[in-house]
Scaffold this motif. Structure first.
Motif, PDB file in Angstrom:
ATOM      1  N   HIS A 259      43.839  45.337  44.353  1.00  0.00           N
ATOM      2  CA  HIS A 259      43.694  44.185  45.256  1.00  0.00           C
ATOM      3  C   HIS A 259      44.462  44.454  46.542  1.00  0.00           C
ATOM      4  O   HIS A 259      45.290  45.352  46.606  1.00  0.00           O
TER       5      HIS A 259
ATOM      6  N   SER B 288      46.087  47.631  50.383  1.00  0.00           N
ATOM      7  CA  SER B 288      45.376  47.746  49.102  1.00  0.00           C
ATOM      8  C   SER B 288      46.254  48.542  48.148  1.00  0.00           C
ATOM      9  O   SER B 288      46.728  49.629  48.477  1.00  0.00           O
TER      10      SER B 288
ATOM     11  N   LEU C  71      49.985  37.984  45.703  1.00  0.00           N
ATOM     12  CA  LEU C  71      48.546  38.240  45.749  1.00  0.00           C
ATOM     13  C   LEU C  71      47.874  36.885  45.929  1.00  0.00           C
ATOM     14  O   LEU C  71      47.811  36.082  44.986  1.00  0.00           O
TER      15      LEU C  71
ATOM     16  N   ASN D 201      42.472  37.107  48.067  1.00  0.00           N
ATOM     17  CA  ASN D 201      42.464  38.551  47.793  1.00  0.00           C
ATOM     18  C   ASN D 201      42.291  38.864  46.302  1.00  0.00           C
ATOM     19  O   ASN D 201      41.814  39.937  45.952  1.00  0.00           O
ATOM     20  N   GLU D 202      42.709  37.917  45.456  1.00  0.00           N
ATOM     21  CA  GLU D 202      42.557  38.135  44.014  1.00  0.00           C
ATOM     22  C   GLU D 202      41.068  38.126  43.642  1.00  0.00           C
ATOM     23  O   GLU D 202      40.648  38.839  42.731  1.00  0.00           O
TER      24      GLU D 202
ATOM     25  N   PRO E 273      39.448  45.182  46.856  1.00  0.00           N
ATOM     26  CA  PRO E 273      40.360  45.568  47.941  1.00  0.00           C
ATOM     27  C   PRO E 273      39.585  46.184  49.108  1.00  0.00           C
ATOM     28  O   PRO E 273      38.525  46.791  48.909  1.00  0.00           O
TER      29      PRO E 273
END
Lengths: 475, 475
Positions: free
Chosen positions: A467, A422, A444, A448-449, A453
């Motif tokens: 993130h 993160s 990224l 995950n975007e 996080p």
């Protein structure tokens, strides 16, 4: 050192890579420092990748164009981030036709600055948009530490340069091209991690860069291709504007995107093993090699005839070659084509002739089976598919099992692979990471975007994390 | 000036050429003096030529390779005739990666000097021969008087570089490649005059050059491609030698041969007319264009549906495009595609929909006929063949009727065409001819090489003539 003059991957991966390139005759050093020679076997792999990508781009309505290799230096200097990124890597032409040039020229490191003044001339109205052009070309970026395919001072690539009426349209294309690139890597049986680059890692002059990252077999990353949203940064500088449907002038929203023969480097590093290359059938210059095995003239005649019939039959569907060299043993030939990663080897001796069968060796698993001649074509079809899928799955399993979640810098250790952490996306923290750990953020990914996080605190700074990013050493 | 902004050929042929290139959007001027931009329509023509030539070369066993764009200057200087020929045209790189280079680099004007040191390393024994490699690449020869496609400072081409054990083998390949080049021009519906070049006109560093000369529609010549026997000139300098079957070292006999996008220039000049390009189907980016014609929404729907069905059907066999642009009249579109030389235009209005037919316009003859839908595919097949043959025959008739036999310099006058004359092959006489008449020898065709000259006396010097040669002004 093994039977094949190739260093073991576990002993020294970069050396293994160099050895494979030499032994498989993919490339060679040239007379010019930093520049390489791509030999026929290596170039054919690139041509197969190129043909597939060109087909995909043409299907999508992109047209090919060719701009000069030289760019006036003043054009290159016009966009401030762009020049900062590329100035240290330029090759400069100072003399032409026996005279010193008043206006010095750069050999193109990329063609934004070569093309967009002309784009401004071509584009008048919104009816001229979108403009979607692509160029297959050589570019030069002076390299202090060259590496075959991945980092030569000159390389071959395609560079797409497109202009849209709106930011939305432009950003949609960034993703569309990224997906095409991801498909091209699938075509090579390589899974790609696609997504956004950090601010420090984005293209010089871009608003945003998306990337196609490949994990190779020593756990490092190779940047496989990139797709940039340039915003109106270059449009402002080169006056790329159009008369809108509203009767007013607007700046064009621009993208650029490229895939180079680095992809061949990723392919070698992504699939190869201690015995050399392992090529997925789609990009194998030779998909099937036939090795005749005989002891005397009598058996030779029967074997060669049998081989020829099989070859002629298979040549309709595959890139097939019979190794007819007289002065080399079958064992030598087995090794020769293993190093070159040929997906399937047919071994044909009197035994096979008499039993109307073929011994089929598959390179990816190094297994052999006897197949009836009557079933050969169906078996080969299935085998080709299975080899592709197996190579893909192996690469995917490797990547999936070599991403390590970490919560702090202390956890970065010698493990092969990538780290997920993160991150605050703070550029200074990335600079530190690069200097102290030779590592930067790679990508990224969309999963995950689109979520918070896992850890609220940045693994480097302890500040608010934005993130979960992947970090890795890279080629 | 006609309806299409194109100067008439008879008024000013070079201006006609420039006008066609601009109006058909084949190419454009770039920011770099002497270098051009090849636009999608022009580049596609080159890609079609390239694909056919590449296929022919691969079938003949030639493999593609890629060498760096830069050549160490000292390599270029090594062969004395070669450097004399190319030194005045070089672009020189003096700085790379922010530093002044100790060893200056030339941008390759051709790659003999870039490749052959490496060839020397690759070739050990006669078993490594013949070595037959080809490279698709850009090269730079600084041009003081640039002309689109024919004479730009940078151009795209292929260059073949081969090595043989014996002179006989090498010379046989010179002719084999020359015949392939001649076939490529036939593919473009252009007859080529093939044969030997004079001593002054041969390639710098070659023992002998053979050429493919095209007569274009103002009677001048375009050198379409060349095939050189280099002898052992370069082998000596770069140490290209091999261990023979006799256990001794021998120098390799080398050839080089090239065809560039000058061929696109020859194509334009060889077939075009006052209405623009005329393209033979083999190299037409669009082979069939469909123009829908309607007056109101109701007829539009029926016409567009009819067009779509025909397009989908034809797209299996042809490069076909429907011009669906809304804001342009059919008349505008007719002209637009005529300028671009599209071989066949299908005009489809309500009349055609109702009579289940298509109006078919052929560009080469500018004639139109109504064809029943049921016969369309067969008719198109025949028409394509007929267009190719007609274009070829027109070009051949033009060439055959524009070669004039002369016996003395006095007979050289303003006639469009080439002159045939009995010549001593004296270099000084050719120099004079060039200076006073802007004319040189173009080619000694085999029919003339294998017989005595018609006149025993040279048309320039009055000395003993050797053969009957063709002389012409050229681009």
């Amino acid at each position: 050192m093994a039977k094949n003059n190739i260093t073991k991957q576990a002993d020294n991966f970069p050396q293994w890579y160099q050895d494979v390139i030499r032994e498989a005759e993919l490339a060679d050093n040239s007379e010019v420092r930093g520049c390489g020679i791509v030999r026929p076997y290596g170039l054919k792999i690139w041509e197969l990748i190129k043909a597939e990508l060109n087909r995909r781009l043409e299907d999508d309505g992109v047209e090919n164009v060719y701009f000069p290799i030289f760019v006036p230096l003043e054009n290159l200097m016009a966009e401030k981030d762009h020049v900062k990124g590329f100035a240290p890597e330029l090759a400069i032409v100072t003399h032409g036709g026996g005279e010193e040039l008043v206006n010095k020229l750069a050999v193109r490191p990329t063609s934004e600055a070569a093309m967009y003044k002309t784009y401004a001339r071509w584009i008048q109205s919104y009816k001229d948009l979108p403009l979607r052009l692509n160029q297959w070309a050589n570019v030069v970026r002076w390299e202090k530490r060259p590496r075959a395919f991945l980092r030569w001072s000159e390389f071959l690539w395609q560079e797409g340069h497109t202009v849209f009426v709106s930011e939305d349209e432009a950003r949609l294309e960034v993703d569309k091209i990224l997906n095409i690139y991801s498909d091209i890597y699938k075509f090579m049986a390589l899974p790609a991690f696609i997504g956004r680059k950090s601010e420090s890692e984005k293209f010089a002059g871009a608003v945003m860069t998306k990337t196609t990252e490949i994990m190779v077999k020593d756990g490092k990353a190779v940047q496989g291709a990139t797709s940039h949203y340039l915003g109106t940064n270059f449009a402002k500088v080169f006056d790329v504007k159009f008369l809108g449907a509203d009767g007013k002038f607007h700046l064009g929203h621009q993208n650029s995107w490229g895939l180079s023969w680095r992809s061949v480097g990723a392919l070698i590093m992504g699939h190869g093993d201690d015995n050399g290359l392992r090529l997925p059938p789609n990009v194998a210059p030779v998909q099937v090699v036939i090795i005749p095995i005989y002891k005397n003239d009598e058996s030779k005649e029967a074997v060669m005839l049998y081989c020829e019939n099989i070859k002629n039959d298979l040549a309709k569907s595959y890139r097939v070659k019979t190794d007819e060299r007289e002065d080399l043993s079958p064992g030598f030939k087995f090794n020769y084509w293993e190093v070159r990663g040929v997906p399937l080897r047919l071994e044909i001796g009197l035994k096979e002739v008499e039993s109307k069968s073929v011994s089929v060796f598959r390179r990816d698993k190094e297994t052999k089976e006897l197949i009836n001649l009557s079933e050969l074509k169906t078996s080969l079809e299935n085998l080709m598919l299975d080899i592709h899928n197996n190579l893909y799955q192996q690469a995917k399993d490797f990547a999936d099992s070599h991403i390590y979640r970490i919560e702090s810098l202390d956890e970065i250790d010698g493990r092969l692979g990538w780290f997920e952490a993160s991150w605050s996306e703070d550029p200074e923290s990335e600079k530190m990471l690069k200097e102290k750990y030779s590592m930067v953020s790679r990508v990224l990914v969309p999963e995950n975007e689109n979520k918070a996080p896992k850890n609220k605190k940045c693994f480097i700074t302890g500040k608010q994390a934005k993130h979960d990013w992947y970090f890795a050493k890279s080629y």
